[in-house]
Motif scaffolding. Structure first.
Motif, mmCIF file in Angstrom:
data_model
loop_
_atom_site.group_PDB
_atom_site.id
_atom_site.type_symbol
_atom_site.label_atom_id
_atom_site.label_comp_id
_atom_site.label_asym_id
_atom_site.label_seq_id
_atom_site.Cartn_x
_atom_site.Cartn_y
_atom_site.Cartn_z
ATOM 1 N N LEU A 1 0.170 14.309 66.447
ATOM 2 C CA LEU A 1 1.190 13.731 67.305
ATOM 3 C C LEU A 1 0.770 13.915 68.751
ATOM 4 O O LEU A 1 0.411 15.024 69.151
ATOM 5 C CB LEU A 1 2.523 14.439 67.043
ATOM 6 C CG LEU A 1 3.693 13.978 67.861
ATOM 7 C CD1 LEU A 1 4.391 12.838 67.128
ATOM 8 C CD2 LEU A 1 4.663 15.121 68.052
ATOM 9 N N ARG A 2 0.803 12.825 69.521
ATOM 10 C CA ARG A 2 0.472 12.908 70.947
ATOM 11 C C ARG A 2 1.590 12.251 71.735
ATOM 12 O O ARG A 2 2.038 11.163 71.377
ATOM 13 C CB ARG A 2 -0.842 12.201 71.237
ATOM 14 C CG ARG A 2 -2.008 12.892 70.607
ATOM 15 C CD ARG A 2 -3.277 12.215 70.989
ATOM 16 N NE ARG A 2 -4.383 12.974 70.464
ATOM 17 C CZ ARG A 2 -5.572 12.474 70.263
ATOM 18 N NH1 ARG A 2 -5.816 11.219 70.544
ATOM 19 N NH2 ARG A 2 -6.528 13.228 69.785
ATOM 20 N N ARG A 3 2.002 12.895 72.803
ATOM 21 C CA ARG A 3 3.096 12.373 73.617
ATOM 22 C C ARG A 3 2.738 12.492 75.084
ATOM 23 O O ARG A 3 2.153 13.485 75.524
ATOM 24 C CB ARG A 3 4.380 13.144 73.324
ATOM 25 C CG ARG A 3 5.576 12.686 74.139
ATOM 26 C CD ARG A 3 6.824 13.441 73.721
ATOM 27 N NE ARG A 3 7.932 13.208 74.599
ATOM 28 C CZ ARG A 3 8.783 12.197 74.502
ATOM 29 N NH1 ARG A 3 8.647 11.319 73.538
ATOM 30 N NH2 ARG A 3 9.786 12.072 75.346
ATOM 31 N N ASN A 4 3.109 11.477 75.826
ATOM 32 C CA ASN A 4 2.948 11.505 77.265
ATOM 33 C C ASN A 4 4.197 10.898 77.885
ATOM 34 O O ASN A 4 4.711 9.895 77.395
ATOM 35 C CB ASN A 4 1.715 10.713 77.696
ATOM 36 C CG ASN A 4 1.527 10.788 79.194
ATOM 37 O OD1 ASN A 4 2.051 9.950 79.920
ATOM 38 N ND2 ASN A 4 0.800 11.789 79.651
ATOM 39 N N SER A 5 4.686 11.514 78.940
ATOM 40 C CA SER A 5 5.824 10.947 79.659
ATOM 41 C C SER A 5 5.590 11.082 81.149
ATOM 42 O O SER A 5 4.866 11.977 81.605
ATOM 43 C CB SER A 5 7.136 11.626 79.248
ATOM 44 O OG SER A 5 7.133 12.974 79.623
ATOM 45 N N ALA B 1 8.165 7.285 78.180
ATOM 46 C CA ALA B 1 7.509 8.218 77.257
ATOM 47 C C ALA B 1 6.892 7.416 76.124
ATOM 48 O O ALA B 1 7.496 6.472 75.620
ATOM 49 C CB ALA B 1 8.509 9.222 76.699
ATOM 50 N N VAL B 2 5.693 7.777 75.759
ATOM 51 C CA VAL B 2 4.994 7.138 74.645
ATOM 52 C C VAL B 2 4.499 8.244 73.720
ATOM 53 O O VAL B 2 3.857 9.196 74.167
ATOM 54 C CB VAL B 2 3.809 6.285 75.135
ATOM 55 C CG1 VAL B 2 3.076 5.661 73.970
ATOM 56 C CG2 VAL B 2 4.290 5.211 76.099
ATOM 57 N N THR B 3 4.832 8.098 72.439
ATOM 58 C CA THR B 3 4.420 9.066 71.438
ATOM 59 C C THR B 3 3.598 8.351 70.383
ATOM 60 O O THR B 3 4.081 7.395 69.761
ATOM 61 C CB THR B 3 5.646 9.728 70.779
ATOM 62 O OG1 THR B 3 6.470 10.291 71.793
ATOM 63 C CG2 THR B 3 5.213 10.815 69.802
ATOM 64 N N LEU C 1 2.157 8.566 66.830
ATOM 65 C CA LEU C 1 2.459 9.317 65.614
ATOM 66 C C LEU C 1 1.243 9.397 64.706
ATOM 67 O O LEU C 1 0.294 8.611 64.836
ATOM 68 C CB LEU C 1 3.640 8.663 64.892
ATOM 69 C CG LEU C 1 4.898 8.493 65.765
ATOM 70 C CD1 LEU C 1 5.954 7.686 65.032
ATOM 71 C CD2 LEU C 1 5.436 9.846 66.179
ATOM 72 N N CYS D 1 3.611 3.986 67.083
ATOM 73 C CA CYS D 1 3.829 4.436 68.450
ATOM 74 C C CYS D 1 5.301 4.238 68.814
ATOM 75 O O CYS D 1 5.863 3.168 68.601
ATOM 76 C CB CYS D 1 2.939 3.630 69.385
ATOM 77 S SG CYS D 1 2.866 4.294 71.037
ATOM 78 N N GLU E 1 9.733 4.968 74.734
ATOM 79 C CA GLU E 1 11.071 5.296 75.223
ATOM 80 C C GLU E 1 11.115 5.079 76.733
ATOM 81 O O GLU E 1 10.212 5.513 77.437
ATOM 82 C CB GLU E 1 11.415 6.757 74.943
ATOM 83 C CG GLU E 1 11.351 7.145 73.485
ATOM 84 C CD GLU E 1 11.335 8.653 73.331
ATOM 85 O OE1 GLU E 1 12.407 9.272 73.473
ATOM 86 O OE2 GLU E 1 10.236 9.196 73.096
ATOM 87 N N TRP F 1 14.645 2.748 73.077
ATOM 88 C CA TRP F 1 13.412 3.079 72.368
ATOM 89 C C TRP F 1 12.993 1.916 71.467
ATOM 90 O O TRP F 1 13.819 1.087 71.083
ATOM 91 C CB TRP F 1 13.572 4.355 71.546
ATOM 92 C CG TRP F 1 14.639 4.251 70.486
ATOM 93 C CD1 TRP F 1 15.955 4.578 70.623
ATOM 94 C CD2 TRP F 1 14.473 3.774 69.149
ATOM 95 N NE1 TRP F 1 16.618 4.340 69.445
ATOM 96 C CE2 TRP F 1 15.735 3.840 68.524
ATOM 97 C CE3 TRP F 1 13.391 3.298 68.419
ATOM 98 C CZ2 TRP F 1 15.933 3.441 67.204
ATOM 99 C CZ3 TRP F 1 13.590 2.905 67.107
ATOM 100 C CH2 TRP F 1 14.847 2.979 66.518
#
Length: 143
Positions: A2-6, A77-79, A81, A86, A89, A136
């Motif tokens: 899992l990678r997330r960036n906001s 925010a992009v996650t 999965l 993806c 938000e 989202w």
């Protein structure tokens, strides 16, 4: 994995393009290549949802002291999965309801969530109470 960036950006029309570029760069860093349909769909959704946050959410709210406080930012925010999907938000202070609307052929606006509906595998709105809302959208790897 899992990678997330906001990140937060000013509520200004130029921020929409910056949001697209930052998301594209993050997804490229995570191994998504140019021309991948899922990547292009995520960037398109970020563009639409960021535009909505800049254009349609009210720019000011009452402070309760007789003057207005300006909401100056929105958050993207992009996650990514583990299955390649993806989650996008976009959060803003505005509390206007985000919903599909009937739009006439001559209308110049109002089609954004129809675009989101057709591109995303699922989408919705989370209330953040007095702090606005998050819109989202989920893009699956095989979209």
């Amino acid at each position: 994995m899992l990678r997330r960036n906001s990140f937060r950006l000013p509520r200004h029309p130029a921020s929409v393009g910056l949001a697209r570029h930052r998301v594209r760069d993050h997804l490229a860093d995570w191994g998504h290549g140019p021309g991948e349909r899922a990547l292009e769909d995520v960037v398109l959704l970020v563009s639409e949802l960021a535009t909505d946050a800049v254009r349609h959410d009210p720019p000011a709210s009452s402070s309760g002291r007789g003057y207005l406080q300006l909401e100056r930012e929105f958050e993207v925010a992009v996650t990514a999965l583990a299955d390649g999907s993806c989650l996008v938000e976009v959060s803003a202070e505005g509390r206007l309801e985000s919903r599909l609307r009937l739009v006439g052929d001559g209308a110049e606006a109002g089609r954004g969530l129809h675009l989101v509906e057709s591109v995303a595998a699922a989408w919705g709105v989370w209330s953040r109470g007095t702090h606005g809302k998050t819109v989202w959208a989920l893009v699956t790897a095989d979209t």
